[in-house]
Design a protein around this motif. Structure first.
Motif, short mmCIF file in Angstrom:
data_model
loop_
_atom_site.label_atom_id
_atom_site.label_comp_id
_atom_site.label_asym_id
_atom_site.label_seq_id
_atom_site.Cartn_x
_atom_site.Cartn_y
_atom_site.Cartn_z
N ALA A 111 -24.21 -88.26 1.81
CA ALA A 111 -25.66 -88.50 1.82
C ALA A 111 -25.91 -89.95 2.20
O ALA A 111 -25.15 -90.83 1.81
N VAL A 112 -26.96 -90.18 2.98
CA VAL A 112 -27.27 -91.53 3.44
C VAL A 112 -28.71 -91.89 3.07
O VAL A 112 -29.65 -91.17 3.44
N THR A 113 -28.87 -92.99 2.33
CA THR A 113 -30.21 -93.52 2.12
C THR A 113 -30.20 -95.01 2.45
O THR A 113 -29.17 -95.55 2.85
N GLY A 114 -31.33 -95.68 2.27
CA GLY A 114 -31.42 -97.12 2.59
C GLY A 114 -32.75 -97.41 3.28
O GLY A 114 -33.44 -96.49 3.71
N SER A 115 -33.09 -98.69 3.38
CA SER A 115 -34.39 -99.07 3.95
C SER A 115 -34.40 -99.03 5.46
O SER A 115 -35.44 -98.85 6.07
N VAL A 178 -31.25 -85.28 -4.02
CA VAL A 178 -29.80 -85.51 -4.08
C VAL A 178 -29.13 -84.51 -5.03
O VAL A 178 -27.97 -84.15 -4.85
N LYS A 179 -29.91 -84.01 -5.99
CA LYS A 179 -29.33 -83.01 -6.90
C LYS A 179 -29.09 -81.68 -6.19
O LYS A 179 -28.25 -80.90 -6.59
N MET A 180 -29.85 -81.45 -5.12
CA MET A 180 -29.57 -80.26 -4.30
C MET A 180 -28.38 -80.52 -3.37
O MET A 180 -27.56 -79.65 -3.15
N VAL A 181 -28.32 -81.73 -2.84
CA VAL A 181 -27.30 -82.06 -1.82
C VAL A 181 -25.90 -82.21 -2.45
O VAL A 181 -24.90 -81.82 -1.85
N ARG A 182 -25.85 -82.76 -3.65
CA ARG A 182 -24.57 -82.98 -4.37
C ARG A 182 -23.49 -83.59 -3.47
O ARG A 182 -22.46 -82.98 -3.19
N PRO A 183 -23.73 -84.80 -3.01
CA PRO A 183 -22.78 -85.43 -2.09
C PRO A 183 -21.48 -85.83 -2.78
O PRO A 183 -21.47 -86.13 -3.98
N HIS A 184 -20.40 -85.88 -2.00
CA HIS A 184 -19.16 -86.48 -2.48
C HIS A 184 -19.20 -87.99 -2.29
O HIS A 184 -18.58 -88.74 -3.03
N VAL A 185 -19.92 -88.40 -1.26
CA VAL A 185 -20.07 -89.83 -0.97
C VAL A 185 -21.55 -90.11 -0.70
O VAL A 185 -22.17 -89.39 0.08
N ALA A 186 -22.09 -91.13 -1.35
CA ALA A 186 -23.48 -91.53 -1.08
C ALA A 186 -23.49 -92.95 -0.55
O ALA A 186 -22.93 -93.86 -1.18
N ILE A 187 -24.11 -93.14 0.61
CA ILE A 187 -24.20 -94.45 1.24
C ILE A 187 -25.60 -95.03 1.01
O ILE A 187 -26.59 -94.32 1.20
N VAL A 188 -25.68 -96.30 0.63
CA VAL A 188 -26.96 -97.02 0.68
C VAL A 188 -26.79 -98.08 1.77
O VAL A 188 -26.03 -99.04 1.59
N THR A 189 -27.46 -97.91 2.89
CA THR A 189 -27.23 -98.79 4.05
C THR A 189 -27.64 -100.23 3.77
O THR A 189 -26.89 -101.17 4.06
N MET A 190 -28.81 -100.43 3.21
CA MET A 190 -29.33 -101.77 2.90
C MET A 190 -30.67 -101.63 2.20
O MET A 190 -31.29 -100.58 2.25
N ILE A 191 -31.08 -102.71 1.55
CA ILE A 191 -32.38 -102.71 0.86
C ILE A 191 -33.26 -103.75 1.53
O ILE A 191 -32.86 -104.90 1.69
N ALA A 192 -34.45 -103.33 1.96
CA ALA A 192 -35.36 -104.30 2.57
C ALA A 192 -36.79 -103.82 2.36
O ALA A 192 -37.02 -102.73 1.85
N ALA A 193 -37.71 -104.67 2.76
CA ALA A 193 -39.11 -104.32 2.62
C ALA A 193 -39.45 -103.22 3.60
O ALA A 193 -39.55 -103.44 4.79
#
Ligand SMILES: Nc1ncnc2c1ncn2[C@@H]1O[C@H](COP(=O)(O)OP(=O)(O)O)[C@@H](O)[C@H]1O
Ligand SMILES: [Mg+2]
Length: 477
Positions: A111-115, A178-193
């Motif tokens: 799973a991939v999230t981030g700003s 994310v509870k539906m996706v149940r990833p083995h690996v979760a990426i947070v690319t970066m945090i920004a405005a």
């Protein structure tokens, strides 16, 4: 035709009530009658503006195998004789199907999230993992309350890897997804405005992104940007959420996936990466330091899901910049070529910085100049004027001396740019079109960047229409 679901499995997963004679094979899941392919199941989702039930007839005409509709809407569907599965709530039914798809799958899930950089990272993962197995991934930026369950429901039973983009505008949005996706690996690319309108500060944004840790499978991993100021906060939240493994990617010496060498070129980058004790080198087929950062996450995730890193790294060479996200075109001006960088899909302060760096790294020829055509960064709430004005420092720092601005928020920047930066401000894309076209000279590099809602993709279209063009950084499939 491919079998995605049997009708029995659909009915069972959604606890629906079948009407009519359902076909054996369902080839795909659609929520849009315009892109529906024959044999698909059509889910009549109710959105903010449209209600899918109004398109049930169009879906049947397009070849829908079965319609999934709400009990309450049944009377309004009149004499439609197509096979149907009737449920209480269509979106909830899609979610149930998504959960069933996840339950039957043996895929390694990322799973991939981030700003910024979610779609870029997701597309890069799709590309490189395709070199080592069968991959399923979100279409476009389908990352919200309907996009994520739709992507799950579309996941073939036999894929080896699945990559999900998960986005958010508000706290609490990522958790159920994310509870539906149940990833083995979760990426947070970066945090920004980005979407700052709904948050007080960047820590709050980080905390909302951290919801992604709550759905990681037992034994799974969080993969975090070690160069991001909120790395520590995110790492702590991952641990608090019970995530067993937390890894960093970046230039920082403590990164598990560490950049040790990086040469940026106008149309690609060459990188050296340390993965544990191992040294890897790779050519990355799309330019920009920000892409390199995303690629570190891609290599990390690939390693964590057990993919062959040599083959993955080799596949990075054929990455290409996506439409609206750094894709380049050579415009044929009668007196010589002009380079156009299309960044019209998205803009926030972080991606502005990335894109300005990209413009700066792109060589001009002859008398050519670097020209930035910038539109509003949307959804920055009360911080908007300040963050727009702050771009002045970035522009001056990168040495860009020709700037065209459009959109109400960009007035704040127009006011503060120093006289050495030649600036033209207009209300929007339509007003900018003629002056940008007439300003362009052979040898120039022009970058167009704004939030999607500002419509600067029209400007890009206009430039492509005005000058015969070819895309330079799209590799053959
Ligand atoms: N790691 C990154 N850091 C900063 N900006 C980035 C990064 N990755 C991509 N971008 C910028 O953000 C824009 C949007 O990228 P995209 O992958 O579509 O992000 P998202 O899916 O998160 O909205 C790109 O055009 C690029 O300019
Ligand atoms: Mg996206």
């Amino acid at each position: 035709m491919n079998l995605l679901w049997t009708s029995e499995a659909l009915v069972e997963a959604m606890e629906g009530r079948p009407i009519g004679s359902l076909p054996q094979r369902i080839t795909g899941i659609s929520i849009d009658s315009r892109s529906l392919e024959p044999g698909n199941a059509f889910f009549a989702i109710k959105g903010e503006v449209m209600d899918g039930h109004d398109f049930a007839t169009a879906a049947v005409k397009a070849g829908a195998a079965v319609l999934v509709v709400a009990e309450g809407k049944l009377p309004s569907l009149g004499r439609l004789t197509a096979p149907m599965i009737v449920v209480q709530d269509v979106l909830a039914a899609l979610e149930k199907l998504g959960v069933a798809a996840r339950a039957r799958s043996k895929a390694k899930v990322i799973a991939v999230t981030g700003s910024a950089g979610k779609t870029t990272t997701k597309e890069a993962l799709l590309h490189v993992l395709s070199a080592v197995g069968k991959v399923h991934a979100s279409a476009q930026s389908f990352n919200n309350h309907w996009g994520v369950p739709l992507t799950l429901a579309r996941m073939p039973q036999d894929c080896d890897y699945a990559v999900f983009e998960i986005g958010m505008n508000h706290p609490g949005e990522i958790r159920p997804l994310v509870k539906m996706v149940r990833p083995h690996v979760a990426i947070v690319t970066m945090i920004a405005a980005a979407h700052l309108g709904f948050f007080k500060n960047l820590d709050e944004i980080a905390m909302a992104k951290a919801e992604i840790f709550e759905g990681i499978e037992p034994g799974g991993a969080a993969l975090l940007n070690r160069d991001d100021p909120r790395w520590k906060l995110l790492g702590k939240m991952a641990k608090d959420a019970g995530v067993e493994h937390v890894f960093g990617f970046g230039e920082n010496v403590r990164s598990a996936f560490r950049l040790v060498g990086c040469e940026l070129h106008a149309d690609h980058s060459d990188i050296a990466v340390k993965v544990g004790k191992r040294d890897l080198t790779a050519r990355v087929g799309a330019p920009g330091r920000h892409i390199v950062q995303n690629v570190l996450a891609v290599l990390g995730a690939a390693q964590l899901v057990g993919a062959d890193l040599d083959r993955v790294a080799a596949a990075l060479a054929d990455l290409s910049a996506e439409r609206g996200r750094g894709r380049r075109h050579v415009l044929h001006h009668p007196n010589g070529p002009i380079t156009l960088i299309d960044e019209s899909y998205n803009a926030n302060p972080a991606s502005m910085a990335a894109a300005m760096a990209l413009l700066n790294a792109t060589p001009v020829s002859g008398e050519g100049r670097r020209i930035a055509v910038l539109g509003d960064m949307l959804e920055l709430g009360s911080h908007s004027a300040k963050l727009h004005a702050a771009l002045a420092e970035l522009i001056v720092g990168t040495g860009t001396r020709n700037v065209f601005l459009g959109g109400p928020e960009m007035q704040a920047l127009a006011k503060v740019l120093p006289p050495e930066v030649q600036t033209e401000y207009r209300a929007g894309a339509d007003e900018l079109k003629p002056i940008v076209i007439s300003a362009l000279r052979p040898g120039d590099v022009v970058m167009v960047k704004s939030s999607k809602g500002i419509g600067f993709s029209k400007l890009v279209e206009a430039l492509l229409g005005k000058f015969p063009a070819e895309a330079t950084n799209i590799k053959p499939a």
